[in-house]
Design an enzyme around this catalytic site. Structure first.
Site, PDB file in Angstrom:
ATOM      1  N   ASP A  87       0.867  -1.161   0.000  1.00 56.23           N
ATOM      2  CA  ASP A  87       0.000   0.000   0.000  1.00 56.23           C
ATOM      3  C   ASP A  87       0.917   1.227   0.000  1.00 56.23           C
ATOM      4  OD1 ASP A  87      -2.237   1.724   0.416  1.00 56.23           O
ATOM      5  OD2 ASP A  87      -1.824   1.704   2.568  1.00 56.23           O
ATOM      6  N   ASP A  89      -0.319   5.014   0.803  1.00 54.33           N
ATOM      7  CA  ASP A  89      -0.650   5.999   1.828  1.00 54.33           C
ATOM      8  C   ASP A  89      -0.578   5.393   3.218  1.00 54.33           C
ATOM      9  OD1 ASP A  89      -1.112   7.832  -0.180  1.00 54.33           O
ATOM     10  OD2 ASP A  89      -3.259   7.406  -0.291  1.00 54.33           O
ATOM     11  N   ARG A 132     -15.137  12.110  -1.347  1.00 51.81           N
ATOM     12  CA  ARG A 132     -13.985  12.950  -1.014  1.00 51.81           C
ATOM     13  C   ARG A 132     -13.610  13.868  -2.169  1.00 51.81           C
ATOM     14  NH1 ARG A 132      -9.775   8.566   1.229  1.00 51.81           N
ATOM     15  NH2 ARG A 132     -10.864   7.299  -0.315  1.00 51.81           N
ATOM     16  N   LYS A 225      -8.281  -3.865  -4.400  1.00 52.41           N
ATOM     17  CA  LYS A 225      -6.888  -4.246  -4.165  1.00 52.41           C
ATOM     18  C   LYS A 225      -6.732  -5.760  -4.247  1.00 52.41           C
ATOM     19  CE  LYS A 225      -5.179  -0.325  -1.515  1.00 52.41           C
ATOM     20  NZ  LYS A 225      -4.524   0.137  -0.270  1.00 52.41           N
ATOM     21  N   ASP A 246      -1.919  -0.814   5.754  1.00 44.56           N
ATOM     22  CA  ASP A 246      -2.480  -0.414   7.050  1.00 44.56           C
ATOM     23  C   ASP A 246      -4.001  -0.458   7.101  1.00 44.56           C
ATOM     24  OD1 ASP A 246      -2.431   1.999   5.274  1.00 44.56           O
ATOM     25  OD2 ASP A 246      -3.475   2.871   6.993  1.00 44.56           O
TER      26      ASP A 246
END
Length: 293
Positions: A87, A89, A132, A225, A246
């Protein structure tokens, strides 16, 4: 509580909780009020939550359970991986890219709240992504200006880890719900080919105005993912593949035909719902480096 629990300040500011079993030990231990053993922590007061144990950089060990290393099976998978998917971010990078871009464009707080909900698995990722972006609609010039003024911050130790993985013949991929425009500079810094990036793509009009995002990218939706990791594995016929991240979308990648192992990186964000399901939790990439051949 079974076993004697010992607390000590970790001198290198890391905390290792390598298994789901160990995570539950932290949860049980969090029922007790813990006083810090050194004066520098005196003003903080007692700890009551496992997350605060992490933030205080305390290491928990038990005479009835060794929490300093993952299981032998987990180590064998890690050491024999043909490919590792990261990942980006809050893992490869210290920040959530969309939150930083939104902050740069004046909508930071509202977007960050959506990000937290999405990463904890509370809402479908595609819904959170669209919501977002609709809050600030970044133009091409804003994205370019952002990257120039706020270049990505790489997590400590990640460059060393990727260098060692590549030296061992392990292929490295970036699989992210973030945006390719912001991830390509990271890949360049770390020596990762652009074709090894699986991420979303912002769409702009002829004048650079924001149009949306490419919904055909697998990483633009929940379960994406996992789909990307499955595509990577199938295309290259990897025998062993590891996912490191995370968030809940990273955890989803551990499934038949996808990742064999999910390592939760909690050095930036500790998401309890994700960590309790991880095969191995690390707070410092040095631990992963040290456990490679």
């Amino acid at each position: 509580m079974a076993g004697l629990i010992n607390l000590r300040v970790n001198p290198i500011l890391t905390c290792r909780v390598p298994s789901r079993q160990a995570f539950h030990t932290l949860q049980a231990f969090s029922q007790f009020s813990i006083k810090y053993p050194v004066a520098s922590f005196a003003s903080i007061g007692p700890l009551k939550k496992p997350l605060l144990l992490v933030q205080a950089a305390l290491e928990v060990t038990s005479t009835s359970m060794d929490t300093s290393l993952p299981s032998g099976d987990v180590l064998r998978i890690w050491q024999s991986a043909d490919a590792v998917c990261f990942d980006v971010d809050s893992t490869v990078c210290l920040d959530e890219g969309i939150d930083e871009l939104a902050d740069f464009c004046g909508a930071g707080q509202a977007v960050a709240e959506w990000t937290t909900r999405a990463m904890n698995g509370a809402i479908p990722f595609e819904e959170a992504l669209a919501a977002r972006l609709s809050l600030f609609k970044p133009s091409l010039s804003q994205v370019q200006d952002f990257l120039e003024k706020r270049p990505p911050r790489i997590s400590p130790g990640i460059a060393e880890l990727i260098t060692k993985l590549k030296a061992n013949g392990t292929n490295v991929y970036l699989v992210s719900g973030g945006f390719r425009q912001m991830i390509e500079p990271v890949a360049s810094t770390l020596g990762i080919p652009y074709e090894n990036i699986f991420a979303n793509n912002l769409l702009f009009g002829d004048s650079g105005e924001f149009l949306g995002f490419d919904a055909s990218e697998p990483t633009s939706r929940s379960g994406g993912k996992a789909s990307a990791v499955q595509q990577i594995r199938e295309a290259h016929q990897y025998k062993t593949l590891v996912m490191i991240g995370d968030g809940a979308t990273d955890l989803e990648a551990r499934k038949p035909g996808g990742a064999d192992l999910f390592i939760c990186y909690a050095g930036v964000q500790m998401r309890e719902a994700v960590a309790r399901e991880a095969d191995w939790i690390v707070f410092n990439f040095k631990e992963l480096v040290n456990n490679l051949p």
